[in-house]
Enzyme design. Structure first.
Site, PDB file in Angstrom:
ATOM      1  N   TYR A   1       5.090   1.327  -2.141  1.00 30.96           N
ATOM      2  CA  TYR A   1       5.215   2.079  -0.880  1.00 30.96           C
ATOM      3  C   TYR A   1       6.681   2.435  -0.653  1.00 30.96           C
ATOM      4  O   TYR A   1       7.570   1.587  -0.810  1.00 30.96           O
ATOM      5  CB  TYR A   1       4.659   1.267   0.303  1.00 30.96           C
ATOM      6  CG  TYR A   1       3.160   1.090   0.150  1.00 30.96           C
ATOM      7  CD1 TYR A   1       2.277   2.077   0.578  1.00 30.96           C
ATOM      8  CD2 TYR A   1       2.637  -0.018  -0.520  1.00 30.96           C
ATOM      9  CE1 TYR A   1       0.903   1.962   0.366  1.00 30.96           C
ATOM     10  CE2 TYR A   1       1.262  -0.150  -0.730  1.00 30.96           C
ATOM     11  CZ  TYR A   1       0.405   0.846  -0.283  1.00 30.96           C
ATOM     12  OH  TYR A   1      -0.943   0.736  -0.510  1.00 30.96           O
ATOM     13  N   SER A   2       6.920   3.694  -0.295  1.00 27.07           N
ATOM     14  CA  SER A   2       8.285   4.149  -0.028  1.00 27.07           C
ATOM     15  C   SER A   2       8.803   3.514   1.254  1.00 27.07           C
ATOM     16  O   SER A   2       8.044   3.352   2.220  1.00 27.07           O
ATOM     17  CB  SER A   2       8.314   5.665   0.161  1.00 27.07           C
ATOM     18  OG  SER A   2       7.795   6.310  -0.970  1.00 27.07           O
TER      19      SER A   2
ATOM     20  N   TYR B   1       2.480  11.188  -6.029  1.00 31.76           N
ATOM     21  CA  TYR B   1       1.546  10.146  -6.464  1.00 31.76           C
ATOM     22  C   TYR B   1       0.129  10.488  -6.077  1.00 31.76           C
ATOM     23  O   TYR B   1      -0.104  11.441  -5.351  1.00 31.76           O
ATOM     24  CB  TYR B   1       1.948   8.781  -5.884  1.00 31.76           C
ATOM     25  CG  TYR B   1       2.364   8.788  -4.424  1.00 31.76           C
ATOM     26  CD1 TYR B   1       1.424   8.696  -3.402  1.00 31.76           C
ATOM     27  CD2 TYR B   1       3.712   8.891  -4.056  1.00 31.76           C
ATOM     28  CE1 TYR B   1       1.815   8.693  -2.069  1.00 31.76           C
ATOM     29  CE2 TYR B   1       4.107   8.882  -2.723  1.00 31.76           C
ATOM     30  CZ  TYR B   1       3.144   8.791  -1.736  1.00 31.76           C
ATOM     31  OH  TYR B   1       3.527   8.780  -0.417  1.00 31.76           O
TER      32      TYR B   1
ATOM     33  N   CYS C   1       8.319  14.821  -2.046  1.00 31.04           N
ATOM     34  CA  CYS C   1       7.516  13.591  -2.066  1.00 31.04           C
ATOM     35  C   CYS C   1       6.174  13.834  -1.385  1.00 31.04           C
ATOM     36  O   CYS C   1       6.099  14.476  -0.340  1.00 31.04           O
ATOM     37  CB  CYS C   1       8.264  12.471  -1.351  1.00 31.04           C
ATOM     38  SG  CYS C   1       7.485  10.850  -1.566  1.00 31.04           S
TER      39      CYS C   1
ATOM     40  N   GLU D   1       8.920  12.934  -6.431  1.00 29.76           N
ATOM     41  CA  GLU D   1       8.175  11.671  -6.394  1.00 29.76           C
ATOM     42  C   GLU D   1       6.807  11.965  -5.795  1.00 29.76           C
ATOM     43  O   GLU D   1       6.656  12.028  -4.576  1.00 29.76           O
ATOM     44  CB  GLU D   1       8.914  10.630  -5.556  1.00 29.76           C
ATOM     45  CG  GLU D   1       8.243   9.264  -5.639  1.00 29.76           C
ATOM     46  CD  GLU D   1       9.170   8.153  -5.183  1.00 29.76           C
ATOM     47  OE1 GLU D   1      10.007   7.708  -5.987  1.00 29.76           O
ATOM     48  OE2 GLU D   1       9.062   7.753  -4.022  1.00 29.76           O
TER      49      GLU D   1
HETATM   50  C1  LIG Z   1       6.313   5.798  -5.915  1.00 34.58           C
HETATM   51  C2  LIG Z   1       5.145   5.677  -4.992  1.00 34.58           C
HETATM   52  C3  LIG Z   1       5.358   5.656  -3.628  1.00 34.58           C
HETATM   53  C4  LIG Z   1       4.254   5.559  -2.764  1.00 34.58           C
HETATM   54  N1  LIG Z   1       4.496   5.561  -1.429  1.00 34.58           N
HETATM   55  C5  LIG Z   1       3.453   5.503  -0.580  1.00 34.58           C
HETATM   56  C6  LIG Z   1       3.684   5.527   0.826  1.00 34.58           C
HETATM   57  O1  LIG Z   1       4.830   5.602   1.289  1.00 34.58           O
HETATM   58  N2  LIG Z   1       2.590   5.463   1.635  1.00 34.58           N
HETATM   59  C7  LIG Z   1       1.307   5.384   1.141  1.00 34.58           C
HETATM   60  O2  LIG Z   1       0.347   5.310   1.951  1.00 34.58           O
HETATM   61  N3  LIG Z   1       1.083   5.373  -0.189  1.00 34.58           N
HETATM   62  C8  LIG Z   1       2.120   5.407  -1.050  1.00 34.58           C
HETATM   63  N4  LIG Z   1       1.880   5.371  -2.395  1.00 34.58           N
HETATM   64  C9  LIG Z   1       0.486   5.196  -2.854  1.00 34.58           C
HETATM   65  C10 LIG Z   1       0.168   3.695  -2.855  1.00 34.58           C
HETATM   66  O3  LIG Z   1       0.951   3.029  -3.841  1.00 34.58           O
HETATM   67  C11 LIG Z   1      -1.299   3.388  -3.192  1.00 34.58           C
HETATM   68  O4  LIG Z   1      -1.631   4.021  -4.389  1.00 34.58           O
HETATM   69  C12 LIG Z   1      -2.257   3.840  -2.104  1.00 34.58           C
HETATM   70  O5  LIG Z   1      -1.950   3.209  -0.881  1.00 34.58           O
HETATM   71  C13 LIG Z   1      -3.690   3.468  -2.491  1.00 34.58           C
HETATM   72  O6  LIG Z   1      -3.731   2.104  -2.761  1.00 34.58           O
HETATM   73  P1  LIG Z   1      -5.027   1.252  -2.410  1.00 34.58           P
HETATM   74  O7  LIG Z   1      -4.842  -0.107  -2.976  1.00 34.58           O
HETATM   75  O8  LIG Z   1      -5.326   1.371  -0.955  1.00 34.58           O
HETATM   76  O9  LIG Z   1      -6.170   2.040  -3.153  1.00 34.58           O
HETATM   77  P2  LIG Z   1      -6.860   1.579  -4.564  1.00 34.58           P
HETATM   78  O10 LIG Z   1      -7.729   0.401  -4.272  1.00 34.58           O
HETATM   79  O11 LIG Z   1      -5.755   1.391  -5.538  1.00 34.58           O
HETATM   80  O12 LIG Z   1      -7.656   2.844  -4.913  1.00 34.58           O
HETATM   81  C14 LIG Z   1      -8.927   3.137  -4.364  1.00 34.58           C
HETATM   82  C15 LIG Z   1      -9.371   4.496  -4.795  1.00 34.58           C
HETATM   83  O13 LIG Z   1      -8.649   5.500  -4.063  1.00 34.58           O
HETATM   84  C16 LIG Z   1      -7.969   6.388  -4.939  1.00 34.58           C
HETATM   85  N5  LIG Z   1      -6.666   6.624  -4.342  1.00 34.58           N
HETATM   86  C17 LIG Z   1      -5.545   5.927  -4.554  1.00 34.58           C
HETATM   87  N6  LIG Z   1      -4.529   6.419  -3.789  1.00 34.58           N
HETATM   88  C18 LIG Z   1      -5.036   7.433  -3.086  1.00 34.58           C
HETATM   89  C19 LIG Z   1      -4.486   8.327  -2.135  1.00 34.58           C
HETATM   90  N7  LIG Z   1      -3.184   8.259  -1.735  1.00 34.58           N
HETATM   91  N8  LIG Z   1      -5.314   9.270  -1.611  1.00 34.58           N
HETATM   92  C20 LIG Z   1      -6.609   9.331  -1.992  1.00 34.58           C
HETATM   93  N9  LIG Z   1      -7.176   8.491  -2.902  1.00 34.58           N
HETATM   94  C21 LIG Z   1      -6.401   7.572  -3.438  1.00 34.58           C
HETATM   95  C22 LIG Z   1      -7.887   5.670  -6.264  1.00 34.58           C
HETATM   96  O14 LIG Z   1      -7.909   6.590  -7.327  1.00 34.58           O
HETATM   97  C23 LIG Z   1      -9.132   4.804  -6.271  1.00 34.58           C
HETATM   98  O15 LIG Z   1     -10.237   5.553  -6.691  1.00 34.58           O
HETATM   99  C24 LIG Z   1       2.941   5.465  -3.273  1.00 34.58           C
HETATM  100  C25 LIG Z   1       2.745   5.471  -4.649  1.00 34.58           C
HETATM  101  C26 LIG Z   1       3.827   5.588  -5.492  1.00 34.58           C
HETATM  102  C27 LIG Z   1       3.572   5.611  -6.962  1.00 34.58           C
END
Ligand SMILES: Cc1cc2nc3c(=O)[nH]c(=O)nc-3n(C[C@H](O)[C@H](O)[C@H](O)COP(=O)(O)OP(=O)(O)OC[C@H]3O[C@@H](n4cnc5c(N)ncnc54)[C@H](O)[C@@H]3O)c2cc1C
Ligand code: SF4
Ligand code: SF4
Length: 429
Positions: free
Chosen positions: A217-218, A429, A387, A427
């Protein structure tokens, strides 16, 4: 047997045990050789041309793994998806014995030298590959950052932070739900800069019984704390309730975070990221282009500049923001954003799903603002940050190209300078 069949190569692999699934390598690879499923990040041996661009940005070092294998037995992407640990090195007998048994695989290297590759693959790559334009260096005036103080690469595997705030920053009562979460580190060191991120390790295990991997998370607050002078930081977390295809899911980490109560503690690793950092020299301009939670690092940078300005320490350099969401109600921090002085930041909001209005995306706004954006692009003191959702990246870089070309600025040399001088950061994602 063909000479190529008996060649032993060094195959590029990712260590699934320490990879934090942060997506940095996938976002960096200029030929899209890195991909992932819900389990692992992997390198496609048929696409990797061993350019090494992904090695230094990886926060954990898990990207820097190599195995000698017979070229014809390079590990496929499908094999790598199934791994929980990297395979052992093959013995010389295995190397010799394995020859000629597997399907043809092309890319990898031998003794540091590219031996199979990729001209054909590179030629096949999509006509406009935005990733190649992203810088891997920070601006020259960026402050020194700390990375990996806690995590797989460190002696201290994680740190516990206490939740001191959790408020919703999108309109209540709608299906989208984004939270502003404040984490306090007490007396433990956790120095961060705007643009860096942290990893959150959700409690519990996944469907295979393995501990959940960390999600990144950023950081949404400036270097001196969400509250100035406090050892805390904030995150902007969107509750994931459907996957990218729109199917219902319950994202593990995002739901865990959005449901936290003040006083709860969370397991944190990081900080991560050493290039998406802001410039600090006078007259440096910042152009920020974001969607959704991609606003987190932009909030951090804007707030740091606002604090400096308030204290009289920074009185120059423009800020221009392009911020996209489906509706105003869905845009995190919509209210506070409106109250920032117009002579401090030039705000451009693009909404793509407002009933009765045409769909507008950040790239549309950028093209509309060509007269103001072009002089910034031409200015060597301008730094650009993108981003948000992966889907926006290509459109935004294409819009930058169009703005440059419409204004008589040659794109190729500009793009090369932006990358080399750490002035265009992507950046998504
Ligand atoms: C460099 C970087 C910075 C990030 N910063 C932020 C941030 O500031 N705030 C933030 O909320 N997230 C951010 N993310 C995304 C975060 O890391 C997670 O991937 C996101 O919160 C989903 O994680 P989860 O465990 O809830 O879902 P998971 O249990 O990992 O995934 C559940 C399902 O949802 C899908 N999915 C995953 N992410 C998303 C999405 N964003 N939208 C729709 N479907 C999704 C997956 O493919 C999977 O099928 C960032 C990612 C990266 C790589
Ligand atoms: S070495 Fe280069 S081509 Fe290979 S995965 Fe890394 S960035 Fe991509
Ligand atoms: S930790 Fe390294 S290998 Fe894993 S996804 Fe991040 S950059 Fe890629």
């Amino acid at each position: 047997m063909d000479m190529a069949d008996i060649q032993v190569i060094k195959q590029h692999l990712i260590d699934p045990e320490i990879c934090i699934r942060c997506n940095t390598c996938e976002a960096t690879c200029p030929v899209n050789a890195i991909t992932h499923d819900s389990h692992n990040y992997v390198v496609d041996p048929q696409k990797c041309n061993l350019c090494m661009d992904c090695i230094s940005p990886c926060p954990t070092g898990s990207i820097d793994n190599w195995r000698m294998v017979p070229r014809v037995r390079a590990y496929t992407v499908e094999e790598q998806f199934g791994w929980d640990v990297l395979p052992d090195e093959l013995s010389s007998e295995q190397l010799a014995g394995g020859l000629g048994q597997a399907p043809e695989v092309t890319a990898a290297r031998s003794d540091g030298e590219v031996i199979a590759v990729a001209e054909a693959v590179i030629a096949e790559v999509q006509p406009f590959n935005s990733t190649q334009f992203g810088a891997t260096q920070p601006p020259w005036s960026a402050a020194h950052c700390y990375t990996n103080l806690y995590g797989p690469k460190s002696q201290r595997k994680s740190i516990r932070a206490t939740v001191t705030g959790n408020v919703r920053v999108t309109e209540v009562g709608r299906e989208y739900d984004t939270h502003h979460i404040v984490l306090d580190f007490g007396a433990m060191p956790f120095p961060v800069l705007e643009g860096q991120s942290i990893g959150i390790v959700p409690p519990g295990v996944d469907s295979q019984g393995r501990p959940h991997h960390a999600r990144q998370y950023s950081i949404a607050s400036p270097r001196n704390g969400e509250r100035p002078g406090y050892n805390n930081l904030s995150l902007t977390v969107k509750r994931v309730l459907e996957d990218y295809q729109g199917n219902p899911v319950r994202g593990v980490a995002s739901n865990y975070l959005c449901d936290l109560q003040v006083g709860d503690t969370v397991e944190v690793i990081g900080p991560f990221g050493a290039s998406f950092l802001m410039p600090n020299h006078p007259r440096s301009n910042i152009v920020m282009i974001c969607t959704g939670t991609g606003s987190a690092p932009m909030r951090a940078m804007t707030e740091w500049r606002r604090r400096l300005r308030k204290s009289g320490k920074f009185d120059d350099g423009k800020l221009m923001l392009f911020f996209g969401a489906r509706t105003p109600q869905e845009l995190p921090y919509f209210g506070p954003l409106q109250s920032l002085p117009r002579d401090f930041i030039d705000i451009n909001l693009a909404f793509s799903r407002v009933p009765g209005e045409p769909r507008r995306y950040v790239q549309d706004m950028m093209r509309e603002r060509v007269a103001d954006l072009a002089p910034l692009l031409a200015d060597p003191d301008t730094y650009i940050y993108v981003c948000g959702l992966k889907a926006m990246e290509e459109g935004v870089v294409l819009a930058l190209r169009d703005v440059a070309e419409q204004s008589g600025i040659a794109w190729e040399p500009l793009a090369a300078a932006l990358k080399e001088q750490g002035r265009l950061h992507l950046e998504t994602y």
